[in-house]
Design a protein around this motif. Sequence first.
Motif, PDB file in Angstrom:
ATOM      1  N   UNK A 155       5.958 -14.675   0.281  1.00  0.00           N
ATOM      2  CA  UNK A 155       5.904 -13.415   1.031  1.00  0.00           C
ATOM      3  C   UNK A 155       5.002 -12.360   0.419  1.00  0.00           C
ATOM      4  N   UNK A 156       4.312 -12.671  -0.660  1.00  0.00           N
ATOM      5  CA  UNK A 156       3.442 -11.671  -1.264  1.00  0.00           C
ATOM      6  C   UNK A 156       2.331 -11.292  -0.284  1.00  0.00           C
ATOM      7  N   UNK A 157       2.145  -9.981  -0.078  1.00  0.00           N
ATOM      8  CA  UNK A 157       1.146  -9.504   0.865  1.00  0.00           C
ATOM      9  C   UNK A 157       1.611  -9.523   2.299  1.00  0.00           C
ATOM     10  N   UNK A 158       2.872  -9.907   2.519  1.00  0.00           N
ATOM     11  CA  UNK A 158       3.396  -9.963   3.890  1.00  0.00           C
ATOM     12  C   UNK A 158       4.629  -9.050   3.980  1.00  0.00           C
ATOM     13  N   UNK A 159       5.825  -9.672   4.081  1.00  0.00           N
ATOM     14  CA  UNK A 159       7.055  -8.873   4.202  1.00  0.00           C
ATOM     15  C   UNK A 159       7.840  -8.955   2.902  1.00  0.00           C
ATOM     16  N   UNK A 160       7.209  -8.567   1.770  1.00  0.00           N
ATOM     17  CA  UNK A 160       7.794  -8.813   0.454  1.00  0.00           C
ATOM     18  C   UNK A 160       9.111  -8.069   0.245  1.00  0.00           C
ATOM     19  N   UNK A 161       9.126  -6.752   0.499  1.00  0.00           N
ATOM     20  CA  UNK A 161      10.356  -5.987   0.290  1.00  0.00           C
ATOM     21  C   UNK A 161      11.453  -6.441   1.247  1.00  0.00           C
ATOM     22  N   UNK A 162      11.078  -6.792   2.490  1.00  0.00           N
ATOM     23  CA  UNK A 162      12.048  -7.319   3.447  1.00  0.00           C
ATOM     24  C   UNK A 162      12.658  -8.609   2.920  1.00  0.00           C
ATOM     25  N   UNK A 163      11.814  -9.504   2.395  1.00  0.00           N
ATOM     26  CA  UNK A 163      12.307 -10.781   1.872  1.00  0.00           C
ATOM     27  C   UNK A 163      13.233 -10.562   0.680  1.00  0.00           C
ATOM     28  N   UNK A 164      12.856  -9.659  -0.229  1.00  0.00           N
ATOM     29  CA  UNK A 164      13.728  -9.344  -1.352  1.00  0.00           C
ATOM     30  C   UNK A 164      15.037  -8.726  -0.851  1.00  0.00           C
ATOM     31  N   UNK A 165      14.942  -7.873   0.160  1.00  0.00           N
ATOM     32  CA  UNK A 165      16.146  -7.258   0.717  1.00  0.00           C
ATOM     33  C   UNK A 165      17.081  -8.275   1.338  1.00  0.00           C
ATOM     34  N   UNK A 305      12.392  -3.344   5.051  1.00  0.00           N
ATOM     35  CA  UNK A 305      11.384  -3.100   6.093  1.00  0.00           C
ATOM     36  C   UNK A 305      10.772  -1.721   5.921  1.00  0.00           C
ATOM     37  N   UNK A 306      11.616  -0.728   5.653  1.00  0.00           N
ATOM     38  CA  UNK A 306      11.142   0.646   5.476  1.00  0.00           C
ATOM     39  C   UNK A 306      10.156   0.748   4.313  1.00  0.00           C
ATOM     40  N   UNK A 352      17.338   1.096  -4.578  1.00  0.00           N
ATOM     41  CA  UNK A 352      16.840   0.738  -5.907  1.00  0.00           C
ATOM     42  C   UNK A 352      16.426  -0.729  -5.956  1.00  0.00           C
ATOM     43  N   UNK A 353      17.278  -1.608  -5.444  1.00  0.00           N
ATOM     44  CA  UNK A 353      16.979  -3.039  -5.481  1.00  0.00           C
ATOM     45  C   UNK A 353      15.742  -3.379  -4.659  1.00  0.00           C
ATOM     46  N   UNK A 354      15.565  -2.697  -3.518  1.00  0.00           N
ATOM     47  CA  UNK A 354      14.428  -2.994  -2.639  1.00  0.00           C
ATOM     48  C   UNK A 354      13.132  -2.355  -3.112  1.00  0.00           C
ATOM     49  N   UNK A 440      -0.732   1.766  -7.522  1.00  0.00           N
ATOM     50  CA  UNK A 440      -0.328   0.777  -6.525  1.00  0.00           C
ATOM     51  C   UNK A 440       1.131   0.916  -6.102  1.00  0.00           C
ATOM     52  N   UNK A 441       1.980   1.405  -6.990  1.00  0.00           N
ATOM     53  CA  UNK A 441       3.404   1.493  -6.659  1.00  0.00           C
ATOM     54  C   UNK A 441       3.684   2.503  -5.561  1.00  0.00           C
ATOM     55  N   UNK A 442       2.841   3.516  -5.440  1.00  0.00           N
ATOM     56  CA  UNK A 442       3.079   4.565  -4.446  1.00  0.00           C
ATOM     57  C   UNK A 442       2.090   4.550  -3.296  1.00  0.00           C
ATOM     58  N   UNK A 443       1.364   3.466  -3.155  1.00  0.00           N
ATOM     59  CA  UNK A 443       0.447   3.356  -2.018  1.00  0.00           C
ATOM     60  C   UNK A 443       1.212   2.935  -0.775  1.00  0.00           C
ATOM     61  N   UNK A 444       0.751   3.417   0.366  1.00  0.00           N
ATOM     62  CA  UNK A 444       1.332   2.974   1.631  1.00  0.00           C
ATOM     63  C   UNK A 444       0.832   1.573   1.923  1.00  0.00           C
ATOM     64  N   UNK A 445       1.408   0.938   2.943  1.00  0.00           N
ATOM     65  CA  UNK A 445       1.039  -0.442   3.256  1.00  0.00           C
ATOM     66  C   UNK A 445      -0.437  -0.571   3.559  1.00  0.00           C
TER      67      UNK A 445
END
Length: 472
Positions: A155-165, A305-306, A352-354, A440-445
């Motif tokens: 999921x890297x570069x796709x829906x990464x945070x969603x997948x982790x969530x 997702x957010x 925090x986890x996401x 990179x941590x604070x960049x938008x999608x």
Amino acid sequence: MAIAADRAYYRFLVLFFNCLLTFGSYFCFDIPSVLQDQFQGNLTCSNATLTNGTSECVEGLGMTPEQYNLLYAIYAWTNALVVIVAGYLIDKLGNRFGVFLFSFLTVLGSAVFATGSHFKGTPYLLPLMLIGRLLFGSGNGSLTIVQNRITAFWFKGKELALAFGLTLSFSRLGSVLNFFFTHQFESHFGIQWTLWGGTLLCVLGFVSAIIVSALDKVGMKQLGMDGTIQEEAKKVCIHDVRRLPLRYWLLVFTIMFFYNGVFPFVADASKFIQDKYPGYRQQESAYIAGAVYDSSLVLSAAVGILIDYIGLRGIFAILCAVLTLPVFALLAFTFVPPLVSTLWLGITYSFAAASMWPSIPLVVPQATLGTAMGLATSVQMIGIGLSNLIVGQILGTKSSEVKIPLWRWQRMMSFMLANTISCIFTSIALNVVDKRQDGILNKTTKRSSTVEPAAAAPLLSEEEEGAVASIN
């Protein structure tokens, strides 16, 4: 017909079985929290000792508060030691090796733990249960690393945070079901059969490990990535740890301090609620303590997702820590219903986890991701293990008293507050360092899509290399 591993449905199929890897182990992890009264209960109730002024008696394993908290501490310490080696081995030998080995260890550990409960009243009880938690911790913490590594690859570069969530949601589904059903199951079948039921759920994780391993192998071959990953694995060296960037370490300590305020609290929350707030029985207290995980179960996917959409992971890290401060203050110094605090903590925990864990693949190369995840888990578990020990000392170690004094609980909550304040400082430092580099941590999608991926990025920026050189 060829398997379309490059299609979205395939990676979500991998994700589904990947999520099931830790469902059973997360259920087992907090069984002691739900059954704290039984773990610390009397060996026999034949003399009808008084409990809260009544003739009720909880029959159990006869552990002291210190011994009970040691069950959580040894789990954390084992993780701290094993996951470093486990992460490196996963990078060198691959996901399939790790997923089989570590899922088997969760089954073996939970089985030994359940066996120990049959020796109550003997000198063998505590050693067997500690060995069980040791084996279980060796498997579960390392299994999470494999799980995250598989998720990051697909999921890297796709829906990464969603997948982790979603992986967190499935894991927390196990935790939530534990808080809802374990006490009822124990009241009908006893503590021994309850622990064996948890072992059976770990077997489900082992079956899922077989399936996700097959899917991962077939998918990599379809994508032509199997050979590439193996070549990258050959280049992985343990000395690369010395070159992990500063913001990685700040991120790791941010995670550690935040989780120091979550897991040790949940471990004792059921007992705390019964002792401080009148009118709460064991089952109700377990439900309220489990609300931390209820929130994360419901919110994790949506939060993922957010964060995928707006980015700002570093900012979210600060906000999570700041907004967690009132939770422990309310618990320590007010009589606001405890459900308010546990739901509140569950919300900040979800964010925090996401935001924190999915940030690690963004700041380290793909080839060393297992090692980086292992180190992060190790530091996290060292902190949690020490916190469990400190909490055990704060709450008393002489005997399994029926009711722990309120002032001891207030000291515990003050300790949780101190960890949260430390998390605020490290998360602020993380944002400062990240801003001075590529941010990179604070960049938008949209903005982060043009950033050089961590898999191709150097371990250190030119500025950090100069700093290291000057230090050496």
